[in-house]
Design a protein around this motif. Sequence first.
Motif, PDB file in Angstrom:
ATOM      1  N   ALA A 132       0.734 -14.904  -5.132  1.00  0.00           N
ATOM      2  CA  ALA A 132       1.071 -13.118  -4.718  1.00  0.00           C
ATOM      3  C   ALA A 132      -0.373 -12.856  -4.505  1.00  0.00           C
ATOM      4  CB  ALA A 132       1.949 -12.715  -4.921  1.00  0.00           C
ATOM      5  N   GLN A 133      -1.696 -13.499  -4.949  1.00  0.00           N
ATOM      6  CA  GLN A 133      -2.613 -12.338  -4.430  1.00  0.00           C
ATOM      7  C   GLN A 133      -3.975 -13.705  -4.248  1.00  0.00           C
ATOM      8  OE1 GLN A 133      -4.376 -11.865  -8.034  1.00  0.00           O
ATOM      9  NE2 GLN A 133      -3.421 -13.286  -9.339  1.00  0.00           N
ATOM     10  N   SER A 134      -3.973 -15.078  -3.400  1.00  0.00           N
ATOM     11  CA  SER A 134      -4.350 -15.978  -3.079  1.00  0.00           C
ATOM     12  C   SER A 134      -3.561 -16.443  -1.725  1.00  0.00           C
ATOM     13  CB  SER A 134      -4.351 -17.590  -3.939  1.00  0.00           C
ATOM     14  OG  SER A 134      -3.539 -17.959  -3.760  1.00  0.00           O
ATOM     15  N   ASN A 135      -4.997 -17.273  -0.733  1.00  0.00           N
ATOM     16  CA  ASN A 135      -3.719 -17.981   0.028  1.00  0.00           C
ATOM     17  C   ASN A 135      -3.146 -19.095  -0.063  1.00  0.00           C
ATOM     18  OD1 ASN A 135      -6.390 -19.323  -0.724  1.00  0.00           O
ATOM     19  ND2 ASN A 135      -6.800 -20.483   1.175  1.00  0.00           N
ATOM     20  N   TYR A 136      -2.518 -19.383  -0.941  1.00  0.00           N
ATOM     21  CA  TYR A 136      -1.637 -20.454  -1.198  1.00  0.00           C
ATOM     22  C   TYR A 136      -0.577 -20.418  -0.366  1.00  0.00           C
ATOM     23  CZ  TYR A 136      -3.492 -21.669  -5.727  1.00  0.00           C
ATOM     24  OH  TYR A 136      -4.124 -23.097  -6.852  1.00  0.00           O
ATOM     25  N   LYS A 137      -0.385 -21.903   0.314  1.00  0.00           N
ATOM     26  CA  LYS A 137       0.607 -21.859   1.019  1.00  0.00           C
ATOM     27  C   LYS A 137       1.507 -23.383   0.353  1.00  0.00           C
ATOM     28  CE  LYS A 137       2.598 -21.491   6.047  1.00  0.00           C
ATOM     29  NZ  LYS A 137       1.721 -21.591   7.695  1.00  0.00           N
ATOM     30  N   LEU A 138       2.948 -22.452   0.601  1.00  0.00           N
ATOM     31  CA  LEU A 138       3.488 -23.642   0.360  1.00  0.00           C
ATOM     32  C   LEU A 138       4.030 -24.621   1.585  1.00  0.00           C
ATOM     33  CD1 LEU A 138       5.998 -25.568  -1.492  1.00  0.00           C
ATOM     34  CD2 LEU A 138       7.726 -24.175  -0.649  1.00  0.00           C
ATOM     35  N   LEU A 139       3.663 -26.756   1.357  1.00  0.00           N
ATOM     36  CA  LEU A 139       3.839 -26.849   2.832  1.00  0.00           C
ATOM     37  C   LEU A 139       5.264 -27.730   2.676  1.00  0.00           C
ATOM     38  CD1 LEU A 139      -0.406 -28.224   3.709  1.00  0.00           C
ATOM     39  CD2 LEU A 139       1.041 -27.070   4.614  1.00  0.00           C
ATOM     40  N   LEU A 144      15.360 -31.154  -7.377  1.00  0.00           N
ATOM     41  CA  LEU A 144      16.399 -31.004  -7.972  1.00  0.00           C
ATOM     42  C   LEU A 144      16.739 -29.806  -9.136  1.00  0.00           C
ATOM     43  CD1 LEU A 144      19.591 -32.272  -8.178  1.00  0.00           C
ATOM     44  CD2 LEU A 144      18.233 -33.015 -10.427  1.00  0.00           C
ATOM     45  N   GLN A 145      16.731 -28.774  -8.702  1.00  0.00           N
ATOM     46  CA  GLN A 145      17.522 -27.629  -9.690  1.00  0.00           C
ATOM     47  C   GLN A 145      16.281 -26.585 -10.292  1.00  0.00           C
ATOM     48  OE1 GLN A 145      20.655 -27.917 -13.120  1.00  0.00           O
ATOM     49  NE2 GLN A 145      21.698 -28.223 -10.762  1.00  0.00           N
ATOM     50  N   GLU A 146      14.720 -27.246  -9.737  1.00  0.00           N
ATOM     51  CA  GLU A 146      13.460 -26.569  -9.932  1.00  0.00           C
ATOM     52  C   GLU A 146      12.938 -27.008 -11.247  1.00  0.00           C
ATOM     53  OE1 GLU A 146      12.542 -22.165  -9.179  1.00  0.00           O
ATOM     54  OE2 GLU A 146      14.780 -22.114  -8.617  1.00  0.00           O
ATOM     55  N   ALA A 147      13.890 -27.886 -11.576  1.00  0.00           N
ATOM     56  CA  ALA A 147      13.772 -28.813 -13.091  1.00  0.00           C
ATOM     57  C   ALA A 147      12.365 -30.493 -12.390  1.00  0.00           C
ATOM     58  CB  ALA A 147      14.698 -29.236 -13.517  1.00  0.00           C
ATOM     59  N   TYR A 148      12.330 -31.036 -10.939  1.00  0.00           N
ATOM     60  CA  TYR A 148      12.313 -32.268 -11.188  1.00  0.00           C
ATOM     61  C   TYR A 148      12.034 -32.214  -9.098  1.00  0.00           C
ATOM     62  CZ  TYR A 148      12.518 -37.080  -9.770  1.00  0.00           C
ATOM     63  OH  TYR A 148      12.761 -38.651  -9.579  1.00  0.00           O
ATOM     64  N   GLY A 149      11.158 -32.405  -9.545  1.00  0.00           N
ATOM     65  CA  GLY A 149      10.643 -32.244  -7.811  1.00  0.00           C
ATOM     66  C   GLY A 149       8.956 -32.319  -7.604  1.00  0.00           C
ATOM     67  N   TYR A 150       8.808 -32.836  -6.387  1.00  0.00           N
ATOM     68  CA  TYR A 150       6.393 -32.045  -6.281  1.00  0.00           C
ATOM     69  C   TYR A 150       7.144 -30.844  -5.424  1.00  0.00           C
ATOM     70  CZ  TYR A 150       8.315 -34.907  -2.054  1.00  0.00           C
ATOM     71  OH  TYR A 150       8.702 -34.933  -0.612  1.00  0.00           O
ATOM     72  N   TRP A 151       6.100 -30.448  -4.980  1.00  0.00           N
ATOM     73  CA  TRP A 151       5.725 -29.095  -4.629  1.00  0.00           C
ATOM     74  C   TRP A 151       4.164 -29.381  -3.960  1.00  0.00           C
ATOM     75  CZ3 TRP A 151       8.451 -29.440  -8.614  1.00  0.00           C
ATOM     76  CH2 TRP A 151       9.379 -28.266  -9.107  1.00  0.00           C
ATOM     77  N   ILE A 152       4.199 -29.322  -2.865  1.00  0.00           N
ATOM     78  CA  ILE A 152       2.373 -29.143  -2.361  1.00  0.00           C
ATOM     79  C   ILE A 152       2.586 -28.307  -1.320  1.00  0.00           C
ATOM     80  CG2 ILE A 152       1.154 -30.651  -0.411  1.00  0.00           C
ATOM     81  CD1 ILE A 152       3.845 -32.802  -0.303  1.00  0.00           C
TER      82      ILE A 152
END
Length: 262
Positions: A132-139, A144-152
């Motif tokens: 919320a305060q940086s230049n992070y951007k979700l690519l 699965l239900q925010e419990a298993y997976g990947y975020w880039i």
Amino acid sequence: MKFITKLVAFFALCFFTVVLPMGTVQAAEEVSTQTITFEDGTTANILVDNASTRVVEAKDDSNIYIATNDKQTNNITIETYDLERNLLSTEVLDGNQIPTEENDYNLDNLPFEEIQISEEDILFENVMPLAAQSNYKLLQTVNLQEAYGYWIYSTNQGEIWMIKLRTGEMKSTFYKGDNKTHFNDFKRSVDNFMASKNQLVAKVGTGILTTIATLYLVPEPVWTKIVATLITIVGAAIAYAECKAMFDAYSDSRLYYSRVVQ
């Protein structure tokens, strides 16, 4: 002649009183148990299957699992026994629980500011507040239900990958060095899991998502327990095809997750 007629009537009455009920009981026993053997050697027994209940038992080298699906309440009770049939645990899955939608975080509208983040700060629990305060951007994210997976994520210092096996088991760091291979392997295993999950949902509906998450996203998922439970909901062929592929993919995820170094 009258005597013979009465005698025939007497024996007919005995036949319908004794023989037919016995035949009825025998037929019920013949259809009450069905044994299914899968390609990997796993065996499941459908003990009861009627309008109100389906009960399935599966056994491995360590335990016996008996899953009971109450078709009236949609609740599934899973009992775990040791090989001597001593009850070890009982779980109840609420079949009426509404599955959580798989969430794609949308950070595009957040007010980003250019700040520098040290590699030590890149912890999963800190990333969302920092975003919320940086230049992070979700690519990209697949989860699965925010419990298993990947975020880039894209940052001014390079890509940051966050991977998650289940709630409480997560890693995050820059996409570089040897971790590139491990991240890519983990991503591929998640994608394989999701592809099989999507095929299963297409066949039986989204109501099965909560059951999938409950069975797989635990410290030690057990295939025998999973197959016993899912056969109470879906056909055996579906339970083996898609669900075995999911189990294999999740097992791969656990391996690749362990190789990622923060």
